[in-house]
Scaffold this motif. Structure first.
Motif, PDB file in Angstrom:
ATOM      1  N   THR A 141     -16.174 -16.340  12.383  1.00  0.00           N
ATOM      2  CA  THR A 141     -16.782 -17.072  13.504  1.00  0.00           C
ATOM      3  C   THR A 141     -16.937 -18.559  13.181  1.00  0.00           C
ATOM      4  OG1 THR A 141     -18.010 -15.103  14.077  1.00  0.00           O
ATOM      5  CG2 THR A 141     -18.815 -17.157  15.028  1.00  0.00           C
ATOM      6  N   PHE A 142     -17.462 -18.842  11.983  1.00  0.00           N
ATOM      7  CA  PHE A 142     -17.765 -20.245  11.649  1.00  0.00           C
ATOM      8  C   PHE A 142     -16.646 -20.925  10.866  1.00  0.00           C
ATOM      9  CE2 PHE A 142     -22.018 -18.140  12.001  1.00  0.00           C
ATOM     10  CZ  PHE A 142     -22.356 -18.717  13.232  1.00  0.00           C
ATOM     11  N   LYS A 143     -15.497 -20.225  10.769  1.00  0.00           N
ATOM     12  CA  LYS A 143     -14.305 -20.785  10.101  1.00  0.00           C
ATOM     13  C   LYS A 143     -14.619 -21.268   8.679  1.00  0.00           C
ATOM     14  CE  LYS A 143     -11.876 -21.882  14.364  1.00  0.00           C
ATOM     15  NZ  LYS A 143     -11.619 -20.442  14.506  1.00  0.00           N
ATOM     16  N   LYS A 144     -15.203 -20.388   7.892  1.00  0.00           N
ATOM     17  CA  LYS A 144     -15.539 -20.719   6.510  1.00  0.00           C
ATOM     18  C   LYS A 144     -14.649 -19.946   5.551  1.00  0.00           C
ATOM     19  CE  LYS A 144     -18.825 -23.342   7.759  1.00  0.00           C
ATOM     20  NZ  LYS A 144     -18.983 -24.754   7.453  1.00  0.00           N
ATOM     21  N   ARG A 145     -14.377 -20.555   4.423  1.00  0.00           N
ATOM     22  CA  ARG A 145     -13.571 -19.887   3.407  1.00  0.00           C
ATOM     23  C   ARG A 145     -14.423 -18.815   2.717  1.00  0.00           C
ATOM     24  NH1 ARG A 145     -11.678 -22.241  -2.209  1.00  0.00           N
ATOM     25  NH2 ARG A 145     -10.271 -20.540  -2.757  1.00  0.00           N
ATOM     26  N   ILE A 146     -13.848 -17.646   2.504  1.00  0.00           N
ATOM     27  CA  ILE A 146     -14.572 -16.570   1.823  1.00  0.00           C
ATOM     28  C   ILE A 146     -13.801 -16.172   0.565  1.00  0.00           C
ATOM     29  CG2 ILE A 146     -13.502 -14.734   3.243  1.00  0.00           C
ATOM     30  CD1 ILE A 146     -16.194 -13.207   3.008  1.00  0.00           C
ATOM     31  N   ILE A 147     -14.546 -16.031  -0.538  1.00  0.00           N
ATOM     32  CA  ILE A 147     -13.949 -15.546  -1.785  1.00  0.00           C
ATOM     33  C   ILE A 147     -14.620 -14.216  -2.047  1.00  0.00           C
ATOM     34  CG2 ILE A 147     -13.621 -15.991  -4.247  1.00  0.00           C
ATOM     35  CD1 ILE A 147     -13.715 -18.990  -3.555  1.00  0.00           C
ATOM     36  N   PHE A 148     -13.852 -13.147  -1.888  1.00  0.00           N
ATOM     37  CA  PHE A 148     -14.476 -11.826  -1.842  1.00  0.00           C
ATOM     38  C   PHE A 148     -14.133 -10.983  -3.068  1.00  0.00           C
ATOM     39  CE2 PHE A 148     -15.251  -7.517  -0.412  1.00  0.00           C
ATOM     40  CZ  PHE A 148     -16.515  -7.673   0.146  1.00  0.00           C
ATOM     41  N   PRO A 149     -15.172 -10.330  -3.650  1.00  0.00           N
ATOM     42  CA  PRO A 149     -14.906  -9.454  -4.787  1.00  0.00           C
ATOM     43  C   PRO A 149     -14.344  -8.114  -4.345  1.00  0.00           C
ATOM     44  CG  PRO A 149     -17.261  -9.458  -4.307  1.00  0.00           C
ATOM     45  CD  PRO A 149     -16.596 -10.373  -3.306  1.00  0.00           C
ATOM     46  N   SER A 150     -13.036  -7.957  -4.495  1.00  0.00           N
ATOM     47  CA  SER A 150     -12.436  -6.640  -4.380  1.00  0.00           C
ATOM     48  C   SER A 150     -12.695  -5.965  -5.735  1.00  0.00           C
ATOM     49  CB  SER A 150     -10.947  -6.785  -4.081  1.00  0.00           C
ATOM     50  OG  SER A 150     -10.331  -5.525  -4.004  1.00  0.00           O
ATOM     51  N   THR A 151     -11.896  -5.050  -6.150  1.00  0.00           N
ATOM     52  CA  THR A 151     -12.177  -4.357  -7.414  1.00  0.00           C
ATOM     53  C   THR A 151     -10.936  -3.692  -7.972  1.00  0.00           C
ATOM     54  OG1 THR A 151     -13.365  -2.470  -8.372  1.00  0.00           O
ATOM     55  CG2 THR A 151     -12.944  -2.372  -6.020  1.00  0.00           C
ATOM     56  N   SER A 152     -10.904  -3.542  -9.275  1.00  0.00           N
ATOM     57  CA  SER A 152      -9.826  -2.772  -9.916  1.00  0.00           C
ATOM     58  C   SER A 152      -9.809  -1.347  -9.374  1.00  0.00           C
ATOM     59  CB  SER A 152     -10.060  -2.715 -11.422  1.00  0.00           C
ATOM     60  OG  SER A 152     -11.234  -1.971 -11.703  1.00  0.00           O
ATOM     61  N   GLU A 153     -10.977  -0.885  -8.904  1.00  0.00           N
ATOM     62  CA  GLU A 153     -11.093   0.502  -8.421  1.00  0.00           C
ATOM     63  C   GLU A 153     -10.236   0.770  -7.187  1.00  0.00           C
ATOM     64  OE1 GLU A 153     -13.953   3.156  -8.666  1.00  0.00           O
ATOM     65  OE2 GLU A 153     -14.404   2.561 -10.705  1.00  0.00           O
ATOM     66  N   VAL A 154      -9.799  -0.268  -6.460  1.00  0.00           N
ATOM     67  CA  VAL A 154      -8.963   0.004  -5.279  1.00  0.00           C
ATOM     68  C   VAL A 154      -7.648   0.672  -5.675  1.00  0.00           C
ATOM     69  CG1 VAL A 154      -9.916  -1.833  -3.790  1.00  0.00           C
ATOM     70  CG2 VAL A 154      -7.891  -2.285  -5.182  1.00  0.00           C
ATOM     71  N   TYR A 155      -7.172   0.424  -6.903  1.00  0.00           N
ATOM     72  CA  TYR A 155      -5.916   1.059  -7.331  1.00  0.00           C
ATOM     73  C   TYR A 155      -6.116   2.545  -7.642  1.00  0.00           C
ATOM     74  CZ  TYR A 155      -4.325  -3.760  -7.809  1.00  0.00           C
ATOM     75  OH  TYR A 155      -3.999  -5.058  -7.560  1.00  0.00           O
ATOM     76  N   GLY A 156      -7.374   2.925  -7.851  1.00  0.00           N
ATOM     77  CA  GLY A 156      -7.702   4.325  -8.091  1.00  0.00           C
ATOM     78  C   GLY A 156      -6.857   4.935  -9.183  1.00  0.00           C
ATOM     79  N   MET A 157      -6.217   6.061  -8.860  1.00  0.00           N
ATOM     80  CA  MET A 157      -5.429   6.792  -9.857  1.00  0.00           C
ATOM     81  C   MET A 157      -3.943   6.427  -9.783  1.00  0.00           C
ATOM     82  SD  MET A 157      -7.433  10.411  -9.504  1.00  0.00           S
ATOM     83  CE  MET A 157      -7.225  10.443  -7.723  1.00  0.00           C
ATOM     84  N   CYS A 158      -3.655   5.213  -9.394  1.00  0.00           N
ATOM     85  CA  CYS A 158      -2.279   4.705  -9.348  1.00  0.00           C
ATOM     86  C   CYS A 158      -1.624   4.913 -10.718  1.00  0.00           C
ATOM     87  CB  CYS A 158      -2.340   3.212  -9.010  1.00  0.00           C
ATOM     88  SG  CYS A 158      -0.746   2.415  -9.005  1.00  0.00           S
ATOM     89  N   THR A 159      -0.366   5.339 -10.730  1.00  0.00           N
ATOM     90  CA  THR A 159       0.273   5.653 -12.017  1.00  0.00           C
ATOM     91  C   THR A 159       1.154   4.507 -12.534  1.00  0.00           C
ATOM     92  OG1 THR A 159       1.995   6.781 -10.761  1.00  0.00           O
ATOM     93  CG2 THR A 159       0.261   8.172 -11.720  1.00  0.00           C
ATOM     94  N   ASP A 160       1.154   3.370 -11.874  1.00  0.00           N
ATOM     95  CA  ASP A 160       1.935   2.232 -12.380  1.00  0.00           C
ATOM     96  C   ASP A 160       1.429   1.833 -13.769  1.00  0.00           C
ATOM     97  OD1 ASP A 160       3.118   2.302  -9.938  1.00  0.00           O
ATOM     98  OD2 ASP A 160       2.311   0.396  -9.199  1.00  0.00           O
ATOM     99  N   THR A 161       2.328   1.355 -14.608  1.00  0.00           N
ATOM    100  CA  THR A 161       1.895   0.957 -15.953  1.00  0.00           C
ATOM    101  C   THR A 161       1.112  -0.350 -15.897  1.00  0.00           C
ATOM    102  OG1 THR A 161       4.097   0.059 -16.208  1.00  0.00           O
ATOM    103  CG2 THR A 161       3.653   2.147 -17.316  1.00  0.00           C
ATOM    104  N   ALA A 162       1.384  -1.175 -14.887  1.00  0.00           N
ATOM    105  CA  ALA A 162       0.564  -2.373 -14.651  1.00  0.00           C
ATOM    106  C   ALA A 162       0.410  -2.511 -13.134  1.00  0.00           C
ATOM    107  CB  ALA A 162       1.226  -3.605 -15.239  1.00  0.00           C
ATOM    108  N   PHE A 163      -0.822  -2.661 -12.678  1.00  0.00           N
ATOM    109  CA  PHE A 163      -1.067  -2.693 -11.227  1.00  0.00           C
ATOM    110  C   PHE A 163      -0.712  -4.063 -10.654  1.00  0.00           C
ATOM    111  CE2 PHE A 163      -4.828   0.441 -12.014  1.00  0.00           C
ATOM    112  CZ  PHE A 163      -3.918   1.445 -12.310  1.00  0.00           C
TER     113      PHE A 163
END
Ligand code: UGA
Length: 336
Positions: free
Chosen positions: A107-129
């Motif tokens: 709404t106010f056109k502001k920049r947001i820096i948001f903490p996502s997480t390593s947990e979003v990859y969950g049980m992904c089997t890639d050797t590097a996410f």
């Protein structure tokens, strides 16, 4: 630059505030329930702290979003035991309360820096996410641990969509097991009441054994807080717009170690503090099943390694602190 930090007294918020005040000329508006981790930041001229609950202080937040250049909403529950025991609290705070902030940034056109997480990859089997190609893999609904991962994932998707369709200016950062002084309290006796390093330190200090969930073969890339904060400062700085509408893994792929190794390293290092040698000598490493420790709603991640190519290329960032150095500094803080 004026920065709004919600959750400034948290682990990341408190270190970030200190670094900003020491190394930049930026101004901080801050909100948190308490100020015990903020030390010397409180009282500095460029640090304006309001004590309050982000779910209650709605007018204050709106006013300050309007006035700032960048918003960092860092308020979240981040302990896996809570995901299993109180999933709705995680949803309400981590997802709902933060969605309201995201929407105000639109709404106010502001920049947001948001903490996502390593947990979003969950049980992904890639050797590097990889931020742009790895699959985000979670378990069935009765495995409640994933409510945190999926709450964060949906926010990532919402922020991305607002960026694409409404021009929201954003950066998503994904911390990989950041640790260091002031992470959690070592006085929480509840199993899983804090994250693993503070949990283990507390175990030793209370004369308890260290519990290795499912034997402790699972690995994490432990990242020292100072390295994480250095990346965040570069993201806020946003030189040549390099962080604009980007997702960054912020982790230390060079320190991929098992939980058993963490326990062993901790025991070795703690013996060097004469006051605690006796306690450490009595500490044993005990195996326990995840179901017994966390409950049936838990599921673990066995391997979680970030690709940091994007952070290296765009931010010129790389972790510098090795695990043992970081652990020593952490122990100096908690045992001093
Ligand atoms: C963490 C948390 O979800 C968040 O803090 C964060 O978003 C993310 O990962 C991150 O920092 O990257 P996790 O790494 O599983 O998840 O959290 P910890 O509680 O620190 O546990 C690490 C490992 O140690 C797990 O496999 C857990 O089962 C094990 N553990 C924990 C033990 O073996 N014994 C304990 O007493 C506690």
């Amino acid at each position: 630059m004026k920065i709004l930090i919600l959750g400034a007294n948290g682990f990341i918020g408190s270190h970030l505030s200190e670094a900003i005040l020491n190394h930049t000329d930026w101004e901080i508006d801050a909100l948190d329930l308490s100020q015990d981790k903020l030390g010397a930041s409180v009282g500095r001229k460029r640090f304006h702290l309001k004590l309050g609950d982000m779910t209650q202080e709605k007018d204050w937040i709106t006013e300050h979003i309007k006035q700032c250049d960048v918003v960092l909403p860092l308020v979240a529950i981040a302990t896996p035991a809570t995901y299993v025991q109180q999933p709705l609290r995680v949803f309400e705070l981590d997802f709902e309360a933060n969605l309201a902030i995201v929407r105000q940034c639109v709404t106010f056109k502001k920049r947001i820096i948001f903490p996502s997480t390593s947990e979003v990859y969950g049980m992904c089997t890639d050797t590097a996410f990889d931020e742009e190609s790895s699959h985000l893999v979670t378990g069935p609904i009765h495995k409640e641990r994933w409510i945190y991962s999926t709450s964060k994932q949906l926010l990532d998707r919402i922020i991305y969509a607002y960026g694409k369709h409404d021009g929201l200016s954003y950066t998503l950062f994904r911390p990989f097991n950041w640790f260091g002084p002031g992470q959690d309290t070592i006085f929480n006796p509840k199993p899983g009441g804090s994250r693993v390093i503070t949990q283990f330190i507390g175990n030793v200090l209370r004369g308890e054994d260290i519990t290795l969930v499912n034997g402790g073969a699972q690995q994490r890339c432990f990242t020292y807080i100072q390295d994480g904060i250095a990346a965040l400062i570069k993201i806020i700085e946003n030189k040549a717009n390099h962080a604009e509408q980007q997702i960054f893994n912020i982790g230390n792929p060079f320190e991929n170690i098992s939980i058993r190794q963490v326990a062993e390293a901790l025991v070795t290092l703690m013996k060097q503090y004469p006051k605690y040698t006796e306690k450490v000598n009595q500490t044993k490493l005990m195996d326990m099943s995840a179901t017994e420790y966390y409950g049936a709603g838990y599921q673990d991640v066995m391997l979680r390694v970030p690709s940091i190519k994007r952070a290296e290329e765009k931010l010129g960032w790389k972790p510098k602190v090795d695990f043992m150095t970081g652990l020593k500094k952490t122990l100096d803080f908690y045992l001093a």
